[in-house]
Write a protein that holds these residues in place. Structure first.
Motif, PDB file in Angstrom:
ATOM      1  N   LYS A 267      -2.158   2.315  -4.115  1.00 24.30           N
ATOM      2  CA  LYS A 267      -3.284   2.502  -3.199  1.00 24.30           C
ATOM      3  C   LYS A 267      -4.249   1.319  -3.201  1.00 24.30           C
ATOM      4  N   ASP A 268      -4.325   0.581  -4.343  1.00 31.02           N
ATOM      5  CA  ASP A 268      -5.190  -0.597  -4.418  1.00 31.02           C
ATOM      6  C   ASP A 268      -4.794  -1.424  -5.638  1.00 31.02           C
TER       7      ASP A 268
ATOM      8  N   TYR B   6       0.815  -1.209   0.000  1.00 28.79           N
ATOM      9  CA  TYR B   6       0.000   0.000   0.000  1.00 28.79           C
ATOM     10  C   TYR B   6       0.854   1.267   0.000  1.00 28.79           C
TER      11      TYR B   6
END
Length: 207
Positions: free
Chosen positions: A55-56, A51
């Protein structure tokens, strides 16, 4: 190598490990089984570390797509355009693109033949004005315009024609990937006929 350079090199190396692990999971297990936790387990790091870089998982997918698009752009840039024979450049670009995707077919299947979250904007090419945004479409438009200017091609809508050329090529590639048992000889015949059909469409019926 200084401290800053070493840290940057370490970050790049870890980012590559994350991307490679994500690509492997995509290919072997499918998008539905891709997760930050699974990537972390594969590279033996904590999810928190990943992370820190992404972010994803959709951002990881965008990174993979961007890398693939960069390789495609490189292929296109390496093809020279002879203004007297722009059809040669078109066939060379498409042939090299088809070969490239077929060499990376499992990743292509995982990325572009599935409904993946967050990748729509990266792969869209049918909207008006795409030739200004996408190198693949823009370069095809340039080749077609050269052919029109020197009288080798009939007059056509540049962007629409480039869109159809690329989407029909995607269609052929998709079928070649899905139908795995096609003999190499037949595959080559289909590719060459596809390329010739495109050029005949550009040349035929000139005003």
């Amino acid at each position: 190598m200084g401290i800053t350079e070493r840290r940057n090199a370490e970050k790049d190396a870890l980012r590559k490990k994350i991307i490679d692990a994500a690509s492997e999971i995509l290919i072997n297990e499918g998008y539905e089984n891709l997760s930050i936790r699974k990537i972390a387990a594969k590279i033996e790091y904590s999810p928190g570390i990943i992370y820190h870089y992404f972010k994803d998982k959709s951002e990881i997918l965008k990174f993979i797509l961007k890398d693939g698009q960069s390789k495609i752009t490189k292929i296109i840039n390496e093809i020279s355009i002879d203004e007297n024979e722009p059809e040669v450049a078109i066939t060379n670009v498409l042939r090299k693109y088809i070969e490239f995707i077929l060499e990376e077919k499992e990743q292509y299947r995982a990325l572009l033949m599935s409904n993946l979250d967050g990748t729509d904007s990266s792969v869209k090419m049918l909207y008006a004005g795409v030739s200004k945004d996408k190198k693949t479409i823009g370069s095809m438009c340039d080749c077609i315009q050269i052919g029109i200017n020197n009288g080798r091609f009939k007059k056509v809508d540049l962007e629409l024609t480039a869109q159809i050329i690329w989407t029909s090529t995607y269609g052929l590639i998709s079928r070649l990937i899905i139908e795995k048992d096609i003999p190499k000889e037949q595959q080559n015949k289909l590719i060459e006929h596809h390329l010739q059909f495109i050029i005949n469409g550009l040349i035929g019926g000139k005003d």
